[in-house]
Design an enzyme around this catalytic site. Sequence first.
Site, PDB file in Angstrom:
ATOM      1  N   ALA A 120      -5.297 -70.586  86.696  1.00  0.00           N
ATOM      2  CA  ALA A 120      -6.297 -69.607  87.138  1.00  0.00           C
ATOM      3  C   ALA A 120      -6.093 -69.121  88.566  1.00  0.00           C
ATOM      4  O   ALA A 120      -6.641 -68.100  88.949  1.00  0.00           O
ATOM      5  CB  ALA A 120      -7.694 -70.221  87.005  1.00  0.00           C
ATOM      6  N   ASP A 161      -5.253 -81.823  86.725  1.00  0.00           N
ATOM      7  CA  ASP A 161      -3.863 -82.256  86.721  1.00  0.00           C
ATOM      8  C   ASP A 161      -3.405 -82.241  85.263  1.00  0.00           C
ATOM      9  O   ASP A 161      -3.931 -83.012  84.446  1.00  0.00           O
ATOM     10  CB  ASP A 161      -3.777 -83.659  87.322  1.00  0.00           C
ATOM     11  CG  ASP A 161      -2.376 -84.241  87.208  1.00  0.00           C
ATOM     12  OD1 ASP A 161      -1.527 -83.652  86.501  1.00  0.00           O
ATOM     13  OD2 ASP A 161      -2.140 -85.295  87.821  1.00  0.00           O
ATOM     14  N   ASP A 194       3.947 -61.202  74.086  1.00  0.00           N
ATOM     15  CA  ASP A 194       5.052 -60.358  74.543  1.00  0.00           C
ATOM     16  C   ASP A 194       4.330 -59.107  75.008  1.00  0.00           C
ATOM     17  O   ASP A 194       3.920 -58.267  74.194  1.00  0.00           O
ATOM     18  CB  ASP A 194       6.020 -60.031  73.404  1.00  0.00           C
ATOM     19  CG  ASP A 194       7.213 -59.232  73.926  1.00  0.00           C
ATOM     20  OD1 ASP A 194       7.007 -58.331  74.760  1.00  0.00           O
ATOM     21  OD2 ASP A 194       8.344 -59.520  73.511  1.00  0.00           O
ATOM     22  N   HIS A 195       4.124 -58.973  76.319  1.00  0.00           N
ATOM     23  CA  HIS A 195       3.176 -57.942  76.754  1.00  0.00           C
ATOM     24  C   HIS A 195       3.657 -56.532  76.440  1.00  0.00           C
ATOM     25  O   HIS A 195       2.862 -55.606  76.435  1.00  0.00           O
ATOM     26  CB  HIS A 195       2.800 -58.113  78.228  1.00  0.00           C
ATOM     27  CG  HIS A 195       3.902 -57.807  79.182  1.00  0.00           C
ATOM     28  ND1 HIS A 195       4.842 -58.719  79.521  1.00  0.00           N
ATOM     29  CD2 HIS A 195       4.221 -56.673  79.843  1.00  0.00           C
ATOM     30  CE1 HIS A 195       5.698 -58.167  80.369  1.00  0.00           C
ATOM     31  NE2 HIS A 195       5.344 -56.911  80.574  1.00  0.00           N
ATOM     32  N   LYS A 218       1.621 -52.577  74.992  1.00  0.00           N
ATOM     33  CA  LYS A 218       1.737 -51.262  75.643  1.00  0.00           C
ATOM     34  C   LYS A 218       1.403 -50.161  74.646  1.00  0.00           C
ATOM     35  O   LYS A 218       1.828 -50.190  73.494  1.00  0.00           O
ATOM     36  CB  LYS A 218       3.154 -51.064  76.213  1.00  0.00           C
ATOM     37  CG  LYS A 218       3.434 -51.967  77.413  1.00  0.00           C
ATOM     38  CD  LYS A 218       4.782 -51.651  78.024  1.00  0.00           C
ATOM     39  CE  LYS A 218       5.149 -52.637  79.109  1.00  0.00           C
ATOM     40  NZ  LYS A 218       4.348 -52.503  80.325  1.00  0.00           N
ATOM     41  N   HIS A 249      11.363 -58.572  74.833  1.00  0.00           N
ATOM     42  CA  HIS A 249      10.858 -57.188  74.837  1.00  0.00           C
ATOM     43  C   HIS A 249      11.784 -56.199  74.133  1.00  0.00           C
ATOM     44  O   HIS A 249      11.340 -55.368  73.343  1.00  0.00           O
ATOM     45  CB  HIS A 249      10.641 -56.712  76.275  1.00  0.00           C
ATOM     46  CG  HIS A 249       9.885 -57.688  77.132  1.00  0.00           C
ATOM     47  ND1 HIS A 249       8.752 -58.345  76.680  1.00  0.00           N
ATOM     48  CD2 HIS A 249      10.091 -58.128  78.394  1.00  0.00           C
ATOM     49  CE1 HIS A 249       8.309 -59.132  77.641  1.00  0.00           C
ATOM     50  NE2 HIS A 249       9.105 -59.024  78.689  1.00  0.00           N
ATOM     51  N   LYS A 289      17.961 -54.971  86.616  1.00  0.00           N
ATOM     52  CA  LYS A 289      17.249 -54.875  87.891  1.00  0.00           C
ATOM     53  C   LYS A 289      18.068 -54.030  88.855  1.00  0.00           C
ATOM     54  O   LYS A 289      19.256 -53.860  88.688  1.00  0.00           O
ATOM     55  CB  LYS A 289      17.051 -56.269  88.470  1.00  0.00           C
ATOM     56  CG  LYS A 289      16.081 -57.095  87.639  1.00  0.00           C
ATOM     57  CD  LYS A 289      15.647 -58.330  88.381  1.00  0.00           C
ATOM     58  CE  LYS A 289      14.645 -59.136  87.577  1.00  0.00           C
ATOM     59  NZ  LYS A 289      13.329 -58.484  87.443  1.00  0.00           N
TER      60      LYS A 289
HETATM   61  P1  NAD Z   1       2.098 -68.742  89.374  1.00  0.00           P
HETATM   62  O1  NAD Z   1       3.125 -69.643  89.932  1.00  0.00           O
HETATM   63  O2  NAD Z   1       1.591 -67.630  90.236  1.00  0.00           O
HETATM   64  O3  NAD Z   1       0.830 -69.586  88.924  1.00  0.00           O
HETATM   65  C1  NAD Z   1       0.931 -70.859  88.356  1.00  0.00           C
HETATM   66  C2  NAD Z   1      -0.430 -71.463  88.133  1.00  0.00           C
HETATM   67  O4  NAD Z   1      -0.263 -72.734  87.509  1.00  0.00           O
HETATM   68  C3  NAD Z   1      -1.256 -71.704  89.391  1.00  0.00           C
HETATM   69  O5  NAD Z   1      -2.604 -71.431  89.090  1.00  0.00           O
HETATM   70  C4  NAD Z   1      -1.069 -73.195  89.643  1.00  0.00           C
HETATM   71  O6  NAD Z   1      -2.155 -73.799  90.292  1.00  0.00           O
HETATM   72  C5  NAD Z   1      -0.986 -73.708  88.234  1.00  0.00           C
HETATM   73  N1  NAD Z   1      -0.282 -74.992  88.184  1.00  0.00           N
HETATM   74  C6  NAD Z   1       1.030 -75.207  88.477  1.00  0.00           C
HETATM   75  N2  NAD Z   1       1.319 -76.512  88.336  1.00  0.00           N
HETATM   76  C7  NAD Z   1       0.189 -77.131  87.941  1.00  0.00           C
HETATM   77  C8  NAD Z   1      -0.153 -78.484  87.612  1.00  0.00           C
HETATM   78  N3  NAD Z   1       0.750 -79.468  87.669  1.00  0.00           N
HETATM   79  N4  NAD Z   1      -1.411 -78.728  87.219  1.00  0.00           N
HETATM   80  C9  NAD Z   1      -2.317 -77.758  87.147  1.00  0.00           C
HETATM   81  N5  NAD Z   1      -2.061 -76.457  87.434  1.00  0.00           N
HETATM   82  C10 NAD Z   1      -0.833 -76.158  87.831  1.00  0.00           C
HETATM   83  O7  NAD Z   1       2.678 -68.187  87.978  1.00  0.00           O
HETATM   84  P2  NAD Z   1       2.369 -66.777  87.248  1.00  0.00           P
HETATM   85  O8  NAD Z   1       3.249 -65.732  87.841  1.00  0.00           O
HETATM   86  O9  NAD Z   1       0.914 -66.540  87.206  1.00  0.00           O
HETATM   87  O10 NAD Z   1       2.946 -67.046  85.787  1.00  0.00           O
HETATM   88  C11 NAD Z   1       2.288 -67.848  84.833  1.00  0.00           C
HETATM   89  C12 NAD Z   1       2.954 -67.679  83.480  1.00  0.00           C
HETATM   90  O11 NAD Z   1       2.899 -66.324  83.093  1.00  0.00           O
HETATM   91  C13 NAD Z   1       4.423 -68.070  83.438  1.00  0.00           C
HETATM   92  O12 NAD Z   1       4.712 -68.576  82.178  1.00  0.00           O
HETATM   93  C14 NAD Z   1       5.132 -66.742  83.617  1.00  0.00           C
HETATM   94  O13 NAD Z   1       6.419 -66.745  83.066  1.00  0.00           O
HETATM   95  C15 NAD Z   1       4.201 -65.838  82.836  1.00  0.00           C
HETATM   96  N6  NAD Z   1       4.283 -64.426  83.195  1.00  0.00           N
HETATM   97  C16 NAD Z   1       3.910 -64.001  84.449  1.00  0.00           C
HETATM   98  C17 NAD Z   1       3.946 -62.664  84.758  1.00  0.00           C
HETATM   99  C18 NAD Z   1       3.512 -62.167  86.103  1.00  0.00           C
HETATM  100  O14 NAD Z   1       3.448 -60.944  86.256  1.00  0.00           O
HETATM  101  N7  NAD Z   1       3.199 -62.995  87.059  1.00  0.00           N
HETATM  102  C19 NAD Z   1       4.374 -61.738  83.803  1.00  0.00           C
HETATM  103  C20 NAD Z   1       4.733 -62.194  82.532  1.00  0.00           C
HETATM  104  C21 NAD Z   1       4.674 -63.545  82.248  1.00  0.00           C
END
Ligand code: NAD
Length: 489
Positions: free
Chosen positions: A13, A85, A177-178, A182, A240, A340
């Site tokens: 979150a 945790d 798969d976002h 779309k 994708h 990229k």
């Molecule tokens: P992030 O690193 O910003 O966030 C990770 C979250 O996990 C944080 O809230 C952190 O507190 C929590 N976390 C990590 N280790 C933890 C633990 N041991 N216990 C409890 N909580 C823990 O990552 P993100 O960019 O938000 O990505 C999350 C997922 O979404 C990944 O699988 C990523 O591949 C996927 N994703 C992200 C995006 C993007 O735009 N950021 C796009 C597509 C997919």
Amino acid sequence: SETPASLIMIFGATGDLAKRKLYPSLYHLFRKGKLAEHFAVVGVARRPWTNEVLREHVKDSVLSSIHDAEDIEKFISHFYYQSHDVTDSQSYIQLKDLANQLDQKYSLEGNRIFYLAMAPEFFGTIAEHLKIDGLTDTDGFHRLVIEKPFGHDLDSAIQLNKQIRNVFSENDIYRIDHYLGKEMVQNIEVIRFANAIFEPQWNNRFISNIQITSSEMLGVEERGGYYETSGALRDMFQNHMLQMVALLAMEPPIRLTPKEIRSEKVKVLSALRSIENEEIKDYFVRGQYGPGEDNGQQLLGYREEMNVNPDSNTATFVAGKLMIDNFRWAGVPFYIRTGKRMTEKSTKIIIQFKDVPMNLYYNSEKKLAPNLLVIHIQPEEGITLHLNAKQSGQTMETTPVKLNFANNDVAGLNTPEAYEKLLFDCLRGDATNFTHWDEVALSWNFVDKISNFWENKKAEFPNYPAGSMGPEAADQLLEKDGFSWWPVS
Ligand code: NAD
């Protein structure tokens, strides 16, 4: 159309995805009256936040995308925070107590959605704890929403799938798969199956080739560490790009149910010609960007980026030619490229039709332009049809004309974000726009042969400058078939 009451638990979150996508999307659903009165969100992450801190965070995240956020206080009052945790049962037992209280307070009927928006190495562990520690012991539905990547190759995907299938049935697993959320990706099916002029032509008798380009201008930014283990093939192509191929190539489903649509997509993936070992060079090209420039700004090469091995063999670009060996598509190449640090940010599909049987207008050196149907996925959303018409005046010369349809002219505003649609679908229990396990398995099976071969062979990298459309070999891939990439702009 409201959705059923439910408790939405977001693991991760405090992360980037939650902030940029999930909170604004939930807010939009709330404002449109699509979230029932009866909903609560529990944010779960490591940091020692309180409900108030999470609520302020959610508010900021909403306000940064929408300026007059009416009812925002009411919206955030539905949010709760749990410091957690992921490997500790005690944490899950506390979470269960909170969930049960919220169930009572908001009359949520035991319906629960577990959204895993955190590092993929925890997906399996979290799913197992949800069951062992009793979070799935309620009368309502229990759905798991799982972010990408789903595994790193077929073996790890099988492993992960086993873990989550011990707890959730396939029907309750929503693999994101976002791209499938779309607007224009969802439109592929409608363009094909709701228009008498296209479906009869949608085959190897009339289509000469299909090109899909998904280019980014950005480099790896801060994600170098993750990207080193993934690369363009795993990060974009396996999921994708292959999903778009499946939607373009599938047979008309007998009806629009998740089961029927996904099984047609599975058939496409099973018909992909498998490419191995030495054949790979005839079908696939890999690239990695070197230094370059964009409008006078110097750009780093991939190997100079943060957390990247200075000798890295990771591909930041991939182009491929896919053959679908079935009756409809035999002989029609699907050319795919993604990378990229390319010239522009754009995702487009170009369907090139075969030429007319003879050219009556071939009176100058000008050739007739082929008909193209262009589906603009992002950033613009729309359709362009390229035709030939008569040049005006006393001439029989032809001139290309374009029929344009831009989605935002109709909707009057940006169409909903992919995540908003996907969250809504999940709340309603519609898994059509999520990836079925069979699709995941078939795509990894195809991709693994290429990535294993590449991993064992050092590439001559870098081979394209940052800010270009990729290596020359990607152009030659089409030239040897007598085609070329259509410009994307
Ligand atoms: P992030 O690193 O910003 O966030 C990770 C979250 O996990 C944080 O809230 C952190 O507190 C929590 N976390 C990590 N280790 C933890 C633990 N041991 N216990 C409890 N909580 C823990 O990552 P993100 O960019 O938000 O990505 C999350 C997922 O979404 C990944 O699988 C990523 O591949 C996927 N994703 C992200 C995006 C993007 O735009 N950021 C796009 C597509 C997919």
